[in-house]
Design an enzyme around this catalytic site. Sequence first.
Site, PDB file in Angstrom:
ATOM      1  N   ARG A   1      74.129  34.157  54.200  1.00 22.58           N
ATOM      2  CA  ARG A   1      73.544  32.870  53.813  1.00 22.58           C
ATOM      3  C   ARG A   1      73.801  32.584  52.336  1.00 22.58           C
ATOM      4  NH1 ARG A   1      67.214  31.358  53.755  1.00 22.58           N
ATOM      5  NH2 ARG A   1      67.493  32.146  51.650  1.00 22.58           N
TER       6      ARG A   1
ATOM      7  N   ASP B   1      70.842  25.353  64.557  1.00 23.65           N
ATOM      8  CA  ASP B   1      69.461  24.900  64.538  1.00 23.65           C
ATOM      9  C   ASP B   1      69.327  23.708  65.475  1.00 23.65           C
ATOM     10  OD1 ASP B   1      66.886  25.499  62.840  1.00 23.65           O
ATOM     11  OD2 ASP B   1      66.949  23.344  63.206  1.00 23.65           O
TER      12      ASP B   1
ATOM     13  N   TYR C   1      60.157  15.493  65.301  1.00 25.77           N
ATOM     14  CA  TYR C   1      60.717  15.666  63.955  1.00 25.77           C
ATOM     15  C   TYR C   1      61.288  14.354  63.415  1.00 25.77           C
ATOM     16  CZ  TYR C   1      60.444  20.746  63.416  1.00 25.77           C
ATOM     17  OH  TYR C   1      60.005  22.018  63.237  1.00 25.77           O
TER      18      TYR C   1
ATOM     19  N   ARG D   1      64.887  33.979  67.328  1.00 26.10           N
ATOM     20  CA  ARG D   1      65.092  34.158  65.890  1.00 26.10           C
ATOM     21  C   ARG D   1      65.541  35.577  65.546  1.00 26.10           C
ATOM     22  NH1 ARG D   1      62.524  30.090  62.594  1.00 26.10           N
ATOM     23  NH2 ARG D   1      63.338  28.259  63.595  1.00 26.10           N
TER      24      ARG D   1
HETATM   25  O1  CP3 Z   1      68.329  33.692  66.050  1.00 27.14           O
HETATM   26  C1  CP3 Z   1      68.085  32.601  66.631  1.00 27.14           C
HETATM   27  O2  CP3 Z   1      67.046  32.388  67.279  1.00 27.14           O
HETATM   28  C2  CP3 Z   1      69.151  31.517  66.636  1.00 27.14           C
HETATM   29  C3  CP3 Z   1      69.078  30.503  65.662  1.00 27.14           C
HETATM   30  C4  CP3 Z   1      67.936  29.490  65.634  1.00 27.14           C
HETATM   31  C5  CP3 Z   1      67.437  28.998  64.418  1.00 27.14           C
HETATM   32  N1  CP3 Z   1      66.577  27.978  64.692  1.00 27.14           N
HETATM   33  C6  CP3 Z   1      67.839  29.462  63.098  1.00 27.14           C
HETATM   34  C7  CP3 Z   1      66.989  29.176  61.933  1.00 27.14           C
HETATM   35  C8  CP3 Z   1      67.292  28.814  66.670  1.00 27.14           C
HETATM   36  C9  CP3 Z   1      67.386  29.007  68.165  1.00 27.14           C
HETATM   37  C10 CP3 Z   1      66.421  27.849  66.054  1.00 27.14           C
HETATM   38  C11 CP3 Z   1      65.597  26.885  66.810  1.00 27.14           C
HETATM   39  C12 CP3 Z   1      64.618  26.057  66.096  1.00 27.14           C
HETATM   40  N2  CP3 Z   1      64.739  25.452  64.881  1.00 27.14           N
HETATM   41  C13 CP3 Z   1      63.378  25.653  66.647  1.00 27.14           C
HETATM   42  C14 CP3 Z   1      62.882  26.026  68.026  1.00 27.14           C
HETATM   43  C15 CP3 Z   1      62.318  27.383  68.067  1.00 27.14           C
HETATM   44  C16 CP3 Z   1      60.989  27.541  67.387  1.00 27.14           C
HETATM   45  O3  CP3 Z   1      60.954  28.297  66.402  1.00 27.14           O
HETATM   46  O4  CP3 Z   1      60.017  26.947  67.851  1.00 27.14           O
HETATM   47  C17 CP3 Z   1      62.736  24.852  65.695  1.00 27.14           C
HETATM   48  C18 CP3 Z   1      61.372  24.219  65.829  1.00 27.14           C
HETATM   49  C19 CP3 Z   1      63.614  24.717  64.584  1.00 27.14           C
HETATM   50  C20 CP3 Z   1      63.406  23.920  63.350  1.00 27.14           C
HETATM   51  C21 CP3 Z   1      63.398  24.786  62.149  1.00 27.14           C
HETATM   52  N3  CP3 Z   1      64.521  25.376  61.602  1.00 27.14           N
HETATM   53  C22 CP3 Z   1      62.291  25.169  61.377  1.00 27.14           C
HETATM   54  C23 CP3 Z   1      60.850  24.743  61.625  1.00 27.14           C
HETATM   55  C24 CP3 Z   1      62.769  25.983  60.344  1.00 27.14           C
HETATM   56  C25 CP3 Z   1      62.019  26.554  59.186  1.00 27.14           C
HETATM   57  C26 CP3 Z   1      61.046  27.577  59.640  1.00 27.14           C
HETATM   58  C27 CP3 Z   1      61.280  28.893  58.993  1.00 27.14           C
HETATM   59  O5  CP3 Z   1      61.196  29.893  59.690  1.00 27.14           O
HETATM   60  O6  CP3 Z   1      61.552  28.880  57.768  1.00 27.14           O
HETATM   61  C28 CP3 Z   1      64.153  26.143  60.533  1.00 27.14           C
HETATM   62  C29 CP3 Z   1      65.055  26.967  59.717  1.00 27.14           C
HETATM   63  C30 CP3 Z   1      65.756  28.090  60.416  1.00 27.14           C
HETATM   64  N4  CP3 Z   1      66.387  27.981  61.625  1.00 27.14           N
HETATM   65  C31 CP3 Z   1      65.946  29.401  59.923  1.00 27.14           C
HETATM   66  C32 CP3 Z   1      66.731  30.079  60.857  1.00 27.14           C
HETATM   67  C33 CP3 Z   1      67.268  31.477  60.770  1.00 27.14           C
HETATM   68  C34 CP3 Z   1      65.474  29.910  58.578  1.00 27.14           C
HETATM   69  C35 CP3 Z   1      66.436  29.334  57.583  1.00 27.14           C
HETATM   70  C36 CP3 Z   1      66.685  30.200  56.407  1.00 27.14           C
HETATM   71  O7  CP3 Z   1      67.607  31.029  56.443  1.00 27.14           O
HETATM   72  O8  CP3 Z   1      65.984  29.990  55.399  1.00 27.14           O
END
Ligand code: CP3
Length: 337
Positions: free
Chosen positions: A34, A71, A147, A21
């Site tokens: 964004r 994602d 999910y 992240r």
């Molecule tokens: O920088 C990076 O790591 C690359 C991008 C990336 C994102 N999601 C961007 C993201 C990666 C590799 C992921 C993987 C991901 N997504 C996982 C596996 C890793 C982990 O955290 O366990 C999972 C479970 C998801 C599903 C997901 N996507 C969730 C649960 C959420 C919301 C959680 C939160 O932090 O709000 C997301 C959204 C998400 N994916 C964001 C980002 C940058 C936040 C979105 C935003 O900008 O509001």
Amino acid sequence: MIFVDACFGKETPHTPIWMMRQAGRYLSEYMAVREKAGNFLNLCHAPEMAAEVTLQPIDILGVDAAILFSDILVVPNEMGMELQFLKGEGPKFPKPLETVEDLENLDMEASKKLTYVYETIELVRKDLAPEKALIGFAGSPWTLATYMIEGGGTKTYSKVKKVIYSNPKYMETLLEKLTVVLIEYLEKQILAGVNAVQIFDSWAAALEKDAFFKFSWKYMVQIAETLKAKYPHIPVILFPKGVGAYLDGIYGNFDVFGVDWGTPIELAKEKLGDKYVLQGNLEPTRLYSKEAISEGVSHIMETMQGKRHIFNLGHGMLPDLDRNNAKFLVESVQNYK
Ligand code: CP3
């Protein structure tokens, strides 16, 4: 590429570091892009903007690898499941999988529809310095299936576990379908230019030991081994979160094992360090304090001794942290003596 060399256990000038992240809300530059995209999913769908945010942590933090901005949930989305990212609520599938028909309706051609991901990869690879690696990724079949059946995040996993124990065939069919699609998806990422791939099994710890190997690990290894047979030069990183008690059972042909922050790094080294390069595992909230960072870095670096190790957090970065601390972490690791 120092990151790729380290994945194969070669000696490198310093221990490489990247952070899960690393592109995200703690960067005002990310928030600006964004905003321009309108929302998170639009950003994933827009290769130019997704490429821009993929590159931000390279410029701002100096990490040794970029991770594709996307994602894990775009895959079920392209298999036909409507997906929403609601503000403050996390991701949601409003119509989760329930019936056999739902399973039959999943689009097995999904990897062909994820063209925006491959375009992002091509754009990033063009602008990324040659010594920096680009990591592609996917969710594990188990985590995606969770999910898809729960419809979103869950505390009890009751729906997906009910399926495991009352209708295991349904679960196996779903996991097999996801495995096929994910192999094609990661293969297309490799052909587009990623230098390594990581599979995130964020919900691994929801399963007891035997169930973890039966419903999750087996499929991750199947994906890893299919890719290794075809693309031996591409490192495969597997990250099952929260399985510190199951390390004795870890097997398979892959390169790097991702260690979460709840697993002591010395335990992971003892159990797996000869077989796999280890990646991890600083507790992410240590990023709130420089002192806590230094203490954590010393402990991990002393344990690993600069060998067969890639530095990372033990899970993702949080949105409210100070980028100066993240930069301090990167410098501490890269200049560690
Ligand atoms: O920088 C990076 O790591 C690359 C991008 C990336 C994102 N999601 C961007 C993201 C990666 C590799 C992921 C993987 C991901 N997504 C996982 C596996 C890793 C982990 O955290 O366990 C999972 C479970 C998801 C599903 C997901 N996507 C969730 C649960 C959420 C919301 C959680 C939160 O932090 O709000 C997301 C959204 C998400 N994916 C964001 C980002 C940058 C936040 C979105 C935003 O900008 O509001």
